[in-house]
Design a protein around this motif. Structure first.
Motif, PDB file in Angstrom:
ATOM      1  N   THR A 297       0.828  -1.206   0.000  1.00  0.00           N
ATOM      2  CA  THR A 297       0.000   0.000   0.000  1.00  0.00           C
ATOM      3  C   THR A 297       0.862   1.256   0.000  1.00  0.00           C
ATOM      4  OG1 THR A 297      -1.680  -1.226   1.246  1.00  0.00           O
ATOM      5  CG2 THR A 297      -1.887   1.167   1.173  1.00  0.00           C
ATOM      6  N   VAL A 298       1.908   1.259   0.812  1.00  0.00           N
ATOM      7  CA  VAL A 298       2.789   2.437   0.879  1.00  0.00           C
ATOM      8  C   VAL A 298       3.486   2.656  -0.462  1.00  0.00           C
ATOM      9  CG1 VAL A 298       4.894   3.325   1.940  1.00  0.00           C
ATOM     10  CG2 VAL A 298       3.118   2.334   3.370  1.00  0.00           C
ATOM     11  N   VAL A 299       3.916   1.568  -1.110  1.00  0.00           N
ATOM     12  CA  VAL A 299       4.562   1.698  -2.424  1.00  0.00           C
ATOM     13  C   VAL A 299       3.586   2.308  -3.430  1.00  0.00           C
ATOM     14  CG1 VAL A 299       5.470   0.381  -4.371  1.00  0.00           C
ATOM     15  CG2 VAL A 299       6.249  -0.130  -2.072  1.00  0.00           C
ATOM     16  N   ALA A 300       2.332   1.817  -3.429  1.00  0.00           N
ATOM     17  CA  ALA A 300       1.330   2.361  -4.352  1.00  0.00           C
ATOM     18  C   ALA A 300       1.050   3.835  -4.065  1.00  0.00           C
ATOM     19  CB  ALA A 300       0.042   1.545  -4.259  1.00  0.00           C
ATOM     20  N   LEU A 301       0.973   4.190  -2.783  1.00  0.00           N
ATOM     21  CA  LEU A 301       0.717   5.585  -2.428  1.00  0.00           C
ATOM     22  C   LEU A 301       1.891   6.484  -2.800  1.00  0.00           C
ATOM     23  CD1 LEU A 301      -1.022   5.173   1.042  1.00  0.00           C
ATOM     24  CD2 LEU A 301      -2.067   6.040  -1.043  1.00  0.00           C
ATOM     25  N   SER A 399      -7.699  20.620  -8.024  1.00  0.00           N
ATOM     26  CA  SER A 399      -8.065  19.209  -7.911  1.00  0.00           C
ATOM     27  C   SER A 399      -6.830  18.340  -7.644  1.00  0.00           C
ATOM     28  CB  SER A 399      -8.765  18.759  -9.194  1.00  0.00           C
ATOM     29  OG  SER A 399      -9.030  17.365  -9.155  1.00  0.00           O
ATOM     30  N   ALA A 400      -5.741  18.598  -8.369  1.00  0.00           N
ATOM     31  CA  ALA A 400      -4.522  17.804  -8.182  1.00  0.00           C
ATOM     32  C   ALA A 400      -3.935  18.024  -6.788  1.00  0.00           C
ATOM     33  CB  ALA A 400      -3.494  18.155  -9.254  1.00  0.00           C
ATOM     34  N   GLN A 401      -3.967  19.274  -6.306  1.00  0.00           N
ATOM     35  CA  GLN A 401      -3.455  19.544  -4.967  1.00  0.00           C
ATOM     36  C   GLN A 401      -4.317  18.883  -3.903  1.00  0.00           C
ATOM     37  OE1 GLN A 401      -3.330  23.863  -5.138  1.00  0.00           O
ATOM     38  NE2 GLN A 401      -1.115  23.859  -5.457  1.00  0.00           N
ATOM     39  N   ALA A 402      -5.642  18.858  -4.101  1.00  0.00           N
ATOM     40  CA  ALA A 402      -6.524  18.182  -3.142  1.00  0.00           C
ATOM     41  C   ALA A 402      -6.256  16.686  -3.126  1.00  0.00           C
ATOM     42  CB  ALA A 402      -7.984  18.463  -3.494  1.00  0.00           C
ATOM     43  N   GLU A 403      -6.047  16.092  -4.321  1.00  0.00           N
ATOM     44  CA  GLU A 403      -5.745  14.654  -4.387  1.00  0.00           C
ATOM     45  C   GLU A 403      -4.393  14.361  -3.746  1.00  0.00           C
ATOM     46  OE1 GLU A 403      -5.622  11.023  -7.681  1.00  0.00           O
ATOM     47  OE2 GLU A 403      -6.074  13.075  -8.305  1.00  0.00           O
ATOM     48  N   LEU A 404      -3.433  15.250  -3.973  1.00  0.00           N
ATOM     49  CA  LEU A 404      -2.121  15.066  -3.358  1.00  0.00           C
ATOM     50  C   LEU A 404      -2.215  15.137  -1.838  1.00  0.00           C
ATOM     51  CD1 LEU A 404       0.926  14.733  -3.721  1.00  0.00           C
ATOM     52  CD2 LEU A 404       1.111  17.226  -3.947  1.00  0.00           C
ATOM     53  N   ALA A 405      -3.026  16.056  -1.327  1.00  0.00           N
ATOM     54  CA  ALA A 405      -3.214  16.143   0.125  1.00  0.00           C
ATOM     55  C   ALA A 405      -3.892  14.886   0.653  1.00  0.00           C
ATOM     56  CB  ALA A 405      -4.040  17.381   0.464  1.00  0.00           C
ATOM     57  N   SER A 406      -4.821  14.326  -0.130  1.00  0.00           N
ATOM     58  CA  SER A 406      -5.487  13.081   0.282  1.00  0.00           C
ATOM     59  C   SER A 406      -4.485  11.932   0.348  1.00  0.00           C
ATOM     60  CB  SER A 406      -6.619  12.755  -0.688  1.00  0.00           C
ATOM     61  OG  SER A 406      -7.273  11.553  -0.310  1.00  0.00           O
ATOM     62  N   VAL A 407      -3.599  11.850  -0.645  1.00  0.00           N
ATOM     63  CA  VAL A 407      -2.567  10.809  -0.637  1.00  0.00           C
ATOM     64  C   VAL A 407      -1.654  10.972   0.573  1.00  0.00           C
ATOM     65  CG1 VAL A 407      -0.556   9.923  -1.868  1.00  0.00           C
ATOM     66  CG2 VAL A 407      -2.645  10.420  -3.121  1.00  0.00           C
ATOM     67  N   GLU A 408      -1.277  12.210   0.859  1.00  0.00           N
ATOM     68  CA  GLU A 408      -0.434  12.458   2.038  1.00  0.00           C
ATOM     69  C   GLU A 408      -1.163  12.020   3.307  1.00  0.00           C
ATOM     70  OE1 GLU A 408       2.569  13.374   2.121  1.00  0.00           O
ATOM     71  OE2 GLU A 408       3.028  14.422   0.245  1.00  0.00           O
ATOM     72  N   GLY A 409      -2.480  12.253   3.350  1.00  0.00           N
ATOM     73  CA  GLY A 409      -3.248  11.820   4.511  1.00  0.00           C
ATOM     74  C   GLY A 409      -3.284  10.304   4.643  1.00  0.00           C
ATOM     75  N   PHE A 410      -3.430   9.587   3.513  1.00  0.00           N
ATOM     76  CA  PHE A 410      -3.418   8.128   3.548  1.00  0.00           C
ATOM     77  C   PHE A 410      -2.053   7.607   4.008  1.00  0.00           C
ATOM     78  CE2 PHE A 410      -7.209   8.073   0.681  1.00  0.00           C
ATOM     79  CZ  PHE A 410      -7.985   7.244   1.461  1.00  0.00           C
ATOM     80  N   LEU A 411      -0.980   8.225   3.520  1.00  0.00           N
ATOM     81  CA  LEU A 411       0.364   7.807   3.937  1.00  0.00           C
ATOM     82  C   LEU A 411       0.554   8.008   5.438  1.00  0.00           C
ATOM     83  CD1 LEU A 411       2.595   9.107   0.995  1.00  0.00           C
ATOM     84  CD2 LEU A 411       2.404   6.740   1.785  1.00  0.00           C
ATOM     85  N   LYS A 412       0.043   9.109   5.960  1.00  0.00           N
ATOM     86  CA  LYS A 412       0.136   9.355   7.399  1.00  0.00           C
ATOM     87  C   LYS A 412      -0.659   8.325   8.178  1.00  0.00           C
ATOM     88  CE  LYS A 412      -0.470  13.006  10.857  1.00  0.00           C
ATOM     89  NZ  LYS A 412      -0.891  14.403  11.079  1.00  0.00           N
ATOM     90  N   ARG A 413      -1.857   7.973   7.678  1.00  0.00           N
ATOM     91  CA  ARG A 413      -2.670   6.950   8.354  1.00  0.00           C
ATOM     92  C   ARG A 413      -1.984   5.588   8.308  1.00  0.00           C
ATOM     93  NH1 ARG A 413      -8.459   6.989   5.794  1.00  0.00           N
ATOM     94  NH2 ARG A 413      -8.630   5.161   7.178  1.00  0.00           N
ATOM     95  N   MET A 414      -1.352   5.266   7.172  1.00  0.00           N
ATOM     96  CA  MET A 414      -0.640   3.989   7.069  1.00  0.00           C
ATOM     97  C   MET A 414       0.520   3.938   8.066  1.00  0.00           C
ATOM     98  SD  MET A 414      -2.004   1.847   5.021  1.00  0.00           S
ATOM     99  CE  MET A 414      -0.641   0.722   5.030  1.00  0.00           C
TER     100      MET A 414
END
Length: 575
Positions: A297-301, A399-414
């Protein structure tokens, strides 16, 4: 999975109570590096040389063979009598002394070494007294392994001794000098200095002696600690019932010694060392599966984050270019006004600024392969395009910045996810969003490859049909193709096959015997096969869901009940 010297010493006492005098009847390879031995009186031993989960323990039954039995096992190990189990001094190596008689009354002696040294785990059979290797579960040889080659015909040599002090020869000066080198971590320093001592036991001894990091030890403390270590190895105070300890920030471990200040919390009290090793192995396998899912998951993120960062950089560059729309329009109009002053092939031209006649002239870059009016038209077209693109690019950037922030949030949760359930929740969310896609496997070669994929089929004692998937792709097909009122079974908390109990249009509910037999199959065809009791989840197929984009074999279930059964295989109706 790392078993300590004291854990294996306690296991040796436990095995010597039942195994001497028993005869090895059969042996099968249940995995690439796992040998299961059956003795008379139905005693079964698992000897695992797996680099990650190597261990020695008693198991309940002889499993189905996963690979052909090696010749050295059939010719030498089978039909031999176990004389005694010993432990190499201060090593995590147990040895089985074996004797085998032939029909003519002759006698042969063997020794089976079970080396449990983490990634160097191995199971090696030698002939005695010449100590020649007859076979091993893992062969070691090559240019880099000249000091210790584990190959048939080579002499057996124990692992090279480490630069550690024997506890029987330990002196106060040795101990004081060793700990002074690394006063910030006295427990780890003590464990690395004294042979046979593990970090958890060293932490208990350090805490018992009242030694704090980065503090000087007085003479009485050092002498007391030396005496404590010597006594520990001469007469270990073993617990009657070993314990599984959960350590903060570290994998769980087995406690076999009665020491007053042991780190961690007791998670489970076991009846034997074999049971403790079995539980620890199951936890290690679950942790491996959990870590593999986390890593994937981390690699994909991270891959998605890199893509988005490049996308944001490109959009920002396009936005910067779009900000020059007024300049491009100005250049186009100046060129249109001065077409007669431009010579074809010029790379640039300097013309009066029609917008500011009193100001300095404007120098305009040109495309040498274009005519003067084509350069002017190109600037005007570029200006119009930039003006139209500016609001579109702004929305794309947002939109791209919002998606990037979402990815950063998922990485932090992982990073903060503490258990497998949290990781699976995040993976399901990513799969639903399309960020985590399943791996496409290449189809098997051969004309009839698709015909080979079919589930295992069983019949219960009262005639109900049970289907068991053979791999992740078939698990998906089996569950998706089942009727909604069929029953779905899966071992709880570990990888395993999807098991379907077919209703076949019957209105009556399956009997308790049929349910238990189906659950036993789900436990048998899972990673928990060698456990005594396995929790198995059961629900109707209508409550089984596959998240969008989830990897093959991954499903979520609802309205399940849990059955506790022993792994067992039924009689097959077809292969």
């Amino acid at each position: 999975m790392n078993l300590s010297y004291f854990t294996l010493r306690r296991l040796r006492h436990e095995l010597n109570e039942t195994l001497p005098g028993k005869r090895v009847m059969r042996a099968v390879l249940s995995g690439t590096h796992e040998l299961v031995v059956e003795t008379d009186h139905e005693i079964h031993l698992l000897l695992s040389a797996s680099p990650a989960t190597g261990r020695l323990q008693r198991v309940d039954r002889l499993p189905e063979p996963a690979h052909p039995t090696p010749p050295w096992v059939e010719h030498h190990l089978c039909n031999s009598e176990i004389l005694e189990i010993a432990q190499l001094p201060l090593e995590r190596i147990l040895s089985f002394d074996l004797r085998k008689r032939d029909r003519m009354g002759g006698e042969r002696r063997y020794r089976l070494y079970v080396e449990l040294i983490h990634r160097y785990n191995n199971v090696i059979l030698t002939s005695e007294p010449d100590a020649r290797i007859l076979g091993a579960l893992r062969h070691v040889g090559g240019k880099r392994d000249r000091q210790r080659r584990i190959l048939p015909g080579e002499p057996y040599r124990p692992p090279p001794s480490q630069d550690r002090i024997s506890p029987h020869d330990l002196t106060p000066a040795d101990l004081d000098g060793a700990i002074r080198e690394r006063q910030d971590q006295p427990a780890r320093t003590l464990a690395s200095a004294v042979a046979g001592l593990d970090v958890s036991t060293a932490e208990s001894l350090i805490a018992e002696a009242g030694i704090e990091p980065n503090t000087e030890m007085n003479t009485d403390t050092v002498e007391h600690l030396v005496g404590r270590i010597r006594g520990l190895f001469e007469r270990p105070p073993f617990l009657n019932r070993p314990q599984i300890l959960r350590l903060k920030g570290h994998p769980a471990t087995i406690r076999t010694l009665l020491l007053p200040r042991w780190p961690g919390e007791v998670e489970h009290v076991c009846a034997s060392v074999s049971e403790a090793i079995e539980r620890l192995a199951a936890m290690a396998e679950n942790r491996q599966h959990h870590d593999a899912g986390r890593k994937e998951t981390v690699v994909a993120l991270n891959r998605r984050r890199a893509t988005l960062e490049r996308k944001v950089a490109r959009i920002r560059a396009d936005l910067d270019d779009a900000g020059n729309a007024d300049r491009y329009r100005k250049y186009g109009h100046i060129l249109m006004a001065g077409l007669h002053r431009i010579r074809p092939g010029d790379a640039s031209v300097t013309l009066p600024d029609v917008y500011d006649p009193a100001g300095p002239p404007a120098t305009i870059p040109l495309k040498a392969n274009k005519l003067p009016h084509e350069n002017a038209a190109a600037y005007l077209k570029r200006s119009r395009k930039a003006e139209k693109a500016r609001p579109i690019l702004a929305r794309r950037l947002e939109s791209a910045q919002a998606e990037l922030a979402s990815v950063e949030g998922f990485l932090k949760r992982m990073k903060q996810a503490g258990d497998r359930d949290e990781v699976m929740t995040i993976r399901n969310e990513l799969a639903a969003s399309g960020w985590l896609t399943e791996r496409r496997q290449k189809p098997s070669a051969g004309r009839n490859a698709s015909a080979e994929a079919h589930p295992r089929r069983y019949l219960t004692s009262d005639g109900w049909t049970i289907l068991v998937g053979r791999n992740n792709a078939e698990n998906d097909r089996l569950t998706k193709g089942s009727a909604k009122d069929d029953l779905f079974f899966h071992a709880q908390g570990c990888p395993g096959s999807h098991v379907i109990l077919k209703r076949d249009g019957r209105r009556q509910k399956p009997s308790d015997a049929a349910l238990k037999e189906a659950a036993s199959l789900a436990a048998y065809w899972s990673k928990a096969r060698h456990s005594r009791t396995v929790p198995v989840n059961c629900t109707e197929v209508r409550y089984v869901r596959k998240p969008r984009g989830a990897s093959p074999g991954l499903v979520t279930i609802q309205n399940e009940v849990t059955l506790f059964v022993a792994p067992r295989q039924l009689k097959r109706t077809e292969t």
